[in-house]
Design a protein around this motif. Sequence first.
Motif, mmCIF file in Angstrom:
data_model
loop_
_atom_site.group_PDB
_atom_site.id
_atom_site.type_symbol
_atom_site.label_atom_id
_atom_site.label_comp_id
_atom_site.label_asym_id
_atom_site.label_seq_id
_atom_site.Cartn_x
_atom_site.Cartn_y
_atom_site.Cartn_z
ATOM 1 N N VAL A 1 0.863 -1.183 0.000
ATOM 2 C CA VAL A 1 0.000 0.000 0.000
ATOM 3 C C VAL A 1 0.896 1.228 0.000
ATOM 4 O O VAL A 1 1.828 1.327 0.798
ATOM 5 C CB VAL A 1 -0.922 0.024 1.234
ATOM 6 C CG1 VAL A 1 -1.858 1.232 1.173
ATOM 7 C CG2 VAL A 1 -1.719 -1.270 1.339
ATOM 8 N N VAL A 2 0.614 2.172 -0.904
ATOM 9 C CA VAL A 2 1.425 3.382 -1.050
ATOM 10 C C VAL A 2 0.537 4.601 -0.835
ATOM 11 O O VAL A 2 -0.592 4.664 -1.350
ATOM 12 C CB VAL A 2 2.079 3.447 -2.446
ATOM 13 C CG1 VAL A 2 2.922 4.717 -2.586
ATOM 14 C CG2 VAL A 2 2.914 2.201 -2.705
ATOM 15 N N ALA A 3 1.042 5.568 -0.086
ATOM 16 C CA ALA A 3 0.314 6.818 0.145
ATOM 17 C C ALA A 3 1.171 7.995 -0.305
ATOM 18 O O ALA A 3 2.319 8.124 0.111
ATOM 19 C CB ALA A 3 -0.049 6.965 1.616
ATOM 20 N N ASP A 4 0.603 8.842 -1.162
ATOM 21 C CA ASP A 4 1.216 10.112 -1.554
ATOM 22 C C ASP A 4 0.264 11.214 -1.147
ATOM 23 O O ASP A 4 -0.950 11.133 -1.410
ATOM 24 C CB ASP A 4 1.484 10.139 -3.059
ATOM 25 C CG ASP A 4 2.564 9.145 -3.468
ATOM 26 O OD1 ASP A 4 3.740 9.428 -3.187
ATOM 27 O OD2 ASP A 4 2.226 8.094 -4.044
ATOM 28 N N LEU A 5 0.788 12.256 -0.524
ATOM 29 C CA LEU A 5 -0.094 13.301 -0.002
ATOM 30 C C LEU A 5 0.681 14.579 0.274
ATOM 31 O O LEU A 5 1.912 14.602 0.225
ATOM 32 C CB LEU A 5 -0.781 12.814 1.279
ATOM 33 C CG LEU A 5 0.114 12.252 2.391
ATOM 34 C CD1 LEU A 5 0.701 13.355 3.261
ATOM 35 C CD2 LEU A 5 -0.667 11.276 3.255
ATOM 36 N N ALA A 6 -0.064 15.616 0.563
ATOM 37 C CA ALA A 6 0.503 16.875 1.031
ATOM 38 C C ALA A 6 -0.216 17.264 2.317
ATOM 39 O O ALA A 6 -1.239 16.677 2.674
ATOM 40 C CB ALA A 6 0.344 17.954 -0.023
ATOM 41 N N VAL B 1 -4.547 13.587 -1.390
ATOM 42 C CA VAL B 1 -4.274 12.216 -0.977
ATOM 43 C C VAL B 1 -4.472 11.265 -2.141
ATOM 44 O O VAL B 1 -5.496 11.299 -2.822
ATOM 45 C CB VAL B 1 -5.181 11.795 0.192
ATOM 46 C CG1 VAL B 1 -4.902 10.341 0.588
ATOM 47 C CG2 VAL B 1 -4.988 12.719 1.388
ATOM 48 N N SER B 2 -3.478 10.406 -2.364
ATOM 49 C CA SER B 2 -3.565 9.399 -3.433
ATOM 50 C C SER B 2 -3.036 8.071 -2.885
ATOM 51 O O SER B 2 -1.852 7.941 -2.567
ATOM 52 C CB SER B 2 -2.739 9.823 -4.646
ATOM 53 O OG SER B 2 -2.741 8.806 -5.642
ATOM 54 N N ILE B 3 -3.939 7.102 -2.763
ATOM 55 C CA ILE B 3 -3.578 5.761 -2.316
ATOM 56 C C ILE B 3 -3.432 4.854 -3.534
ATOM 57 O O ILE B 3 -4.268 4.875 -4.440
ATOM 58 C CB ILE B 3 -4.643 5.183 -1.360
ATOM 59 C CG1 ILE B 3 -4.824 6.106 -0.148
ATOM 60 C CG2 ILE B 3 -4.267 3.769 -0.928
ATOM 61 C CD1 ILE B 3 -3.578 6.287 0.695
ATOM 62 N N SER B 4 -2.348 4.067 -3.561
ATOM 63 C CA SER B 4 -2.118 3.153 -4.674
ATOM 64 C C SER B 4 -1.456 1.884 -4.141
ATOM 65 O O SER B 4 -1.177 1.781 -2.949
ATOM 66 C CB SER B 4 -1.230 3.803 -5.736
ATOM 67 O OG SER B 4 0.033 4.164 -5.185
ATOM 68 N N GLY B 5 -1.219 0.919 -5.015
ATOM 69 C CA GLY B 5 -0.555 -0.307 -4.595
ATOM 70 C C GLY B 5 -0.919 -1.474 -5.477
ATOM 71 O O GLY B 5 -1.655 -1.332 -6.466
ATOM 72 N N ASP B 6 -0.410 -2.667 -5.108
ATOM 73 C CA ASP B 6 -0.690 -3.859 -5.908
ATOM 74 C C ASP B 6 -1.798 -4.711 -5.297
ATOM 75 O O ASP B 6 -1.914 -5.902 -5.541
ATOM 76 C CB ASP B 6 0.579 -4.696 -6.102
ATOM 77 C CG ASP B 6 1.185 -5.170 -4.783
ATOM 78 O OD1 ASP B 6 0.625 -4.852 -3.712
ATOM 79 O OD2 ASP B 6 2.214 -5.877 -4.839
ATOM 80 N N PHE B 7 -2.634 -4.069 -4.478
ATOM 81 C CA PHE B 7 -3.760 -4.740 -3.844
ATOM 82 C C PHE B 7 -4.914 -4.919 -4.830
ATOM 83 O O PHE B 7 -4.866 -4.441 -5.976
ATOM 84 C CB PHE B 7 -4.221 -3.948 -2.616
ATOM 85 C CG PHE B 7 -4.427 -2.480 -2.878
ATOM 86 C CD1 PHE B 7 -5.537 -2.004 -3.566
ATOM 87 C CD2 PHE B 7 -3.486 -1.541 -2.441
ATOM 88 C CE1 PHE B 7 -5.727 -0.651 -3.798
ATOM 89 C CE2 PHE B 7 -3.658 -0.181 -2.674
ATOM 90 C CZ PHE B 7 -4.781 0.265 -3.361
#
Length: 356
Positions: free
Chosen positions: A20-25, A34-40
Amino acid sequence: MVEDRIPGHGEYKVPGGKLVVADLAVRNGWLADVSISGDFFLQPDEALASINSALEGLPDESSHSAMAGAVRSGLDADVVMFGFSPEAVATAVRRALARATTWTDHEWEIIPPTPLSTHMHVALDEVLAEAVGNGSRKPTLRFWEWESPSVVIGGFQSLQNEVDPEGAQRHSVTVVRRVTGGGAMFMEHGNAITYSLYLPQSLVDGLSFEDSYPFLDAWVMEALEALGIKAWYQPLNDIATDQGKIGGAAQKRFGNGGMLHHVTMSYDINADKMTDVLRIGKEKLSGKGISSAKKRVDPLRRQTGLSRETILDTMVSTFASRYGAKVTGISPEELAEAESRIETKFGTLAWLNRVP
């Protein structure tokens, strides 16, 4: 007004699951972009936007449980999350905010086996864990070594229920109480392997108590596997193989953000002497794999056929190579502080008898 923070990036690999990957400010103290990404896997696809929306606008100081709760509340009942969870998302977000950390975020140190009094060992556990919490020591792995026969009872055990005073006197055994819970340990030089991990609580941010045990000892399982032992955690805090229990762990979290996690594994224990000193009931004996016909409890020696020193060397090298740890020692200031706590706490009858 709070200044905008540089955008953060956090990653969390779910044990046995997905990344699970989170990119945010952060803007004025609130989560943004907020942007959640991943191989789920996630069904339906639109649920990803719901996860991002649930996190958008949360205070950046929100707790892990508050973030996970916001994600859960923002999803419809029919959403399927496979390989991850709201808690996993919250951990990735907190790592992006530098409120949760990974092993590689820290510089690790190793204190090799050092013979000390048993009182000094238990006092150092408190001193070094607090030192990591206040930033005066880097996260550290310390191996214990014994000067004399000892029993270390758990922080909440009854002294009279656990120790036979006549047996202890007969075998010149020193009895001390540690700060963590769990059961009594009988120790002599060379009969067990004990180590303590001193770490910031940020490393286990978002993990349940049950999950934190195998997480903190993954390196140990790797070392044991290299020695030919397939081991696993038996909830909550037992380390086991297909031949039975080989060790147990205990933890304590301190108010300043430091944490203690320590483990004792049996190498070659004189069971007759142990049962002469400890008041161990039949139920406990069955769990420890001890019968009246057995004279020794020797899972590590028997299952590996190796010396205790070889096993210790493998553990040290595994931890060092996995986390880039460097060998260090105990400072004079830390030893002095531990001595002080022996005088005021760990060496007193009041502490030993806190649970009569």
